[in-house]
Write an enzyme that holds these catalytic residues in place. Structure first.
Site, PDB file in Angstrom:
ATOM      1  CB  CYS A 198      -0.900  -0.117   1.229  1.00 51.54           C
ATOM      2  SG  CYS A 198      -1.943   1.532   1.269  1.00 51.54           S
ATOM      3  NE  ARG A 201       2.264   0.811   3.579  1.00 54.34           N
ATOM      4  CZ  ARG A 201       3.353   0.081   3.629  1.00 54.34           C
ATOM      5  NH1 ARG A 201       3.700  -0.630   4.702  1.00 54.34           N
ATOM      6  NH2 ARG A 201       4.150   0.076   2.555  1.00 54.34           N
ATOM      7  CD1 TRP A 372      -7.424   8.640  -1.659  1.00 62.03           C
ATOM      8  CD2 TRP A 372      -8.318   8.953   0.535  1.00 62.03           C
ATOM      9  NE1 TRP A 372      -6.768   9.203  -1.019  1.00 62.03           N
ATOM     10  CE2 TRP A 372      -7.112   9.423   0.152  1.00 62.03           C
ATOM     11  CE3 TRP A 372      -9.133   9.238   1.431  1.00 62.03           C
ATOM     12  CZ2 TRP A 372      -6.387  10.171   1.355  1.00 62.03           C
ATOM     13  CZ3 TRP A 372      -8.531   9.749   2.722  1.00 62.03           C
ATOM     14  CH2 TRP A 372      -7.181  10.335   2.422  1.00 62.03           C
ATOM     15  CD  GLU A 377      -6.020   1.857  -6.417  1.00 65.44           C
ATOM     16  OE1 GLU A 377      -6.279   0.929  -5.917  1.00 65.44           O
ATOM     17  OE2 GLU A 377      -6.298   3.088  -5.842  1.00 65.44           O
TER      18      GLU A 377
END
Ligand code: ARG
Length: 508
Positions: A198, A201, A372, A377
């Site tokens: 991720c 973070r 979000w 992506e």
């Protein structure tokens, strides 16, 4: 933000042939015959020589597998062993069978109303419920490690000693223990902080934790998932959020959500052979149709799939998402008016729903969470991958680009415009979204903050680097610590299969 899918934003759609996935899928099928090899692997791991097994499985896995095999040798089938890492070993669930269920096609339910959590959670085990097969040693060790972390980072929680003693007594009596709400909140946030894939973070402390451990029936889980979607959407100002449902206990497994995310679009095979919708979910879609889901009369490219919740008593149940839970953004381009004619849209909140949350030896198989979106992506993966919506050729065509040679970089140019459209449309609609340049800088800031706090931040380069213009982002130009930590979000191989195939059920 919480980028996980999978996990993280960038790499949700890796082909199954990628080594790490292939290894993960095969784990439960490893026959006892490999016990010797496994133990050798465990020995290597114990000597600290293991590092990462090719495919990204941490060195601790062989150790756990070795232990798992010993359990299996003692007469327990390893098939549904739910934990994957040393210290996370939980309960073996292969014996679970629900009450006999009539074999009939599941009806798709109307969205249930979420009910308040019962006072006495059905899943909280009683002392006499602990079956002999629970390996309390591993639960105790994992609990101790977690409580030390919790009390170390939260001095206001008081001294470790009395809580540790109470938890050990509870584990001895019941095979598991019940986190305080503070422990649960901290554990969920640290699971995010530990998520190597991720990039988002920096905000790990802001994760809102909805404690719904008292909810374990399919209707209740579905209803609270729909509430999660609206609460997380928050009128467009997206809130990172997790809803934690009933844990696994020695007496009863927790509920499972089959879908990879709460909102996913159906994929259909058309008579002309061209796919409609999201090809990633073709098999899942036909599996749900077989289980009783009726797609809209007029099938479209963005038909929201029903949610499937499975419990040991009820089996898999399907729930249509209520319209008010589904927030979407229609895609427009800031300069290319024809872009709107493509009729593209995407959902506003990515809520990962098939990961397991593991905290201090307690495991929550249903704990949907969201951050979000980072624009790439959607724009560089979901809409652009050739095995997803595959829109690059069509957009290039409409842009009038010369597609006869790769050297015109028509793919790259079309990809940029799709991504501009995503960011532009989310912004226009007041829905939180971030771009990969900003998010990369924030991630490096997060690394600095973690170092200042005396921690290292594990990260997987191949997931952190954005799927477009990698070298233009600072996260590209460095290496990262890669060790695996707990608390963690994990993906069981069988839950990955279910999210793509709608089969086999967890409790058969
Ligand atoms: N990559 C996934 C998707 O495109 C979402 C993964 C989670 N992402 C996030 N930003 N929290 O739907």
């Amino acid at each position: 933000m919480a980028y996980s899918e999978g996990h993280c934003p960038a790499r949700t759609n890796l082909t199954p042939s990628r080594p790490r996935r292939a290894v993960a899928r095969r784990l439960p099928a490893v026959p006892l015959a490999v016990l010797g090899l496994t133990l050798a692997g465990a020995a290597l791991g114990l000597l600290g020589l293991g590092g990462e097994v090719p495919g990204g499985v941490p060195a601790a896995v062989p150790i756990t597998l070795g232990l798992a095999m010993l359990v299996a040798a003692a007469g327990v089938c390893a098939h549904h062993l739910v934990a994957v890492r040393a210290g996370e070993q939980l309960f073996h669930l292969s014996g679970w069978r629900g009450a006999p269920r009539p074999r009939r096609r599941a009806a798709v339910r109307r969205p249930p109303r979420a009910t308040a959590a019962p006072r006495r959670p059905a899943n909280r085990p009683e002392a006499e419920q602990v079956p002999a097969r629970v390996d309390t040693g591993m639960v105790r060790a994992a609990a101790k490690e977690f409580l030390e972390l919790f009390h170390g980072e939260n001095p206001e929680a008081g001294p470790l000693g009395p809580r540790l003693a109470a938890v050990m007594r509870e584990i001895d009596a019941t095979g598991t223990y019940w986190h305080t709400s503070e422990e649960l909140e901290f554990g969920a946030r640290v699971a995010w902080r530990n998520n190597k894939r991720c990039i988002g973070r920096l905000y790990w402390r802001s994760l809102q934790v909805r404690d719904l451990r008292g909810v374990s029936d399919a209707g209740g889980v579905a209803g609270h998932c729909f509430e999660h979607l609206s609460a997380a959407h928050n009128g467009g100002k997206i809130r990172p959020m997790i809803t934690v449902f009933a844990p696994e206990t020695p007496s009863r497994p927790g509920p499972r959500i089959w879908n990879e995310q709460l909102i996913r679009y159906a994929g259909y095979d058309q008579p002309d052979g061209r796919p409609l919708g999201d090809p990633r979910y073709r098999a899942f879609t036909s599996g749900l149709i077989r289980r009783g889901w009726r797609p809209p009369e007029q099938r479209g490219a963005f038909d929201v799939l029903p949610l499937v919740v499975e419990t040991v008593e009820e089996g898999p149940k399907l729930f249509q998402l209520p319209a008010q839970a589904v927030h979407e953004v229609e895609l427009r381009h800031p300069e290319l008016p024809w872009f709107a004619d493509l009729d593209l849209r995407w959902h506003a909140v990515p809520v990962i729903s098939n990961n397991r949350l593991v905290i201090g030896g307690v495991s929550y198989p249903a704990a949907p969470f969201n951050g979000w979106y980072m624009g790439t992506e959607i724009g560089a993966r979901n809409l652009a991958d050739t095995d997803r919506y595959d829109l690059v050729p069509e957009v290039a065509e409409r842009m009038g680009l010369d597609t006869s040679h790769e050297t015109t970089l028509w793919r790259d140019r079309a990809l940029v415009e799709i991504n501009r459209a995503v960011l532009h449309s989310f912004n226009l609609n007041g829905v939180t979204v971030t771009d990969h340049h900003t998010e990369s800088r924030r991630f490096l800031l997060h690394l600095e903050k973690e170092e200042r706090a005396g921690r290292t931040c594990p990260a997987d380069w191949s997931w952190i680097v954005p799927p477009m213009s990698g070298s233009q982002t600072p996260v590209f130009h460095r290496y990262y610590d890669t060790e695996t930590r707990t608390p963690a979000f994990t993906t069981d191989p069988d839950s990955t299969t279910r999210a793509l195939q709608a089969d086999p059920p967890a409790f058969t």
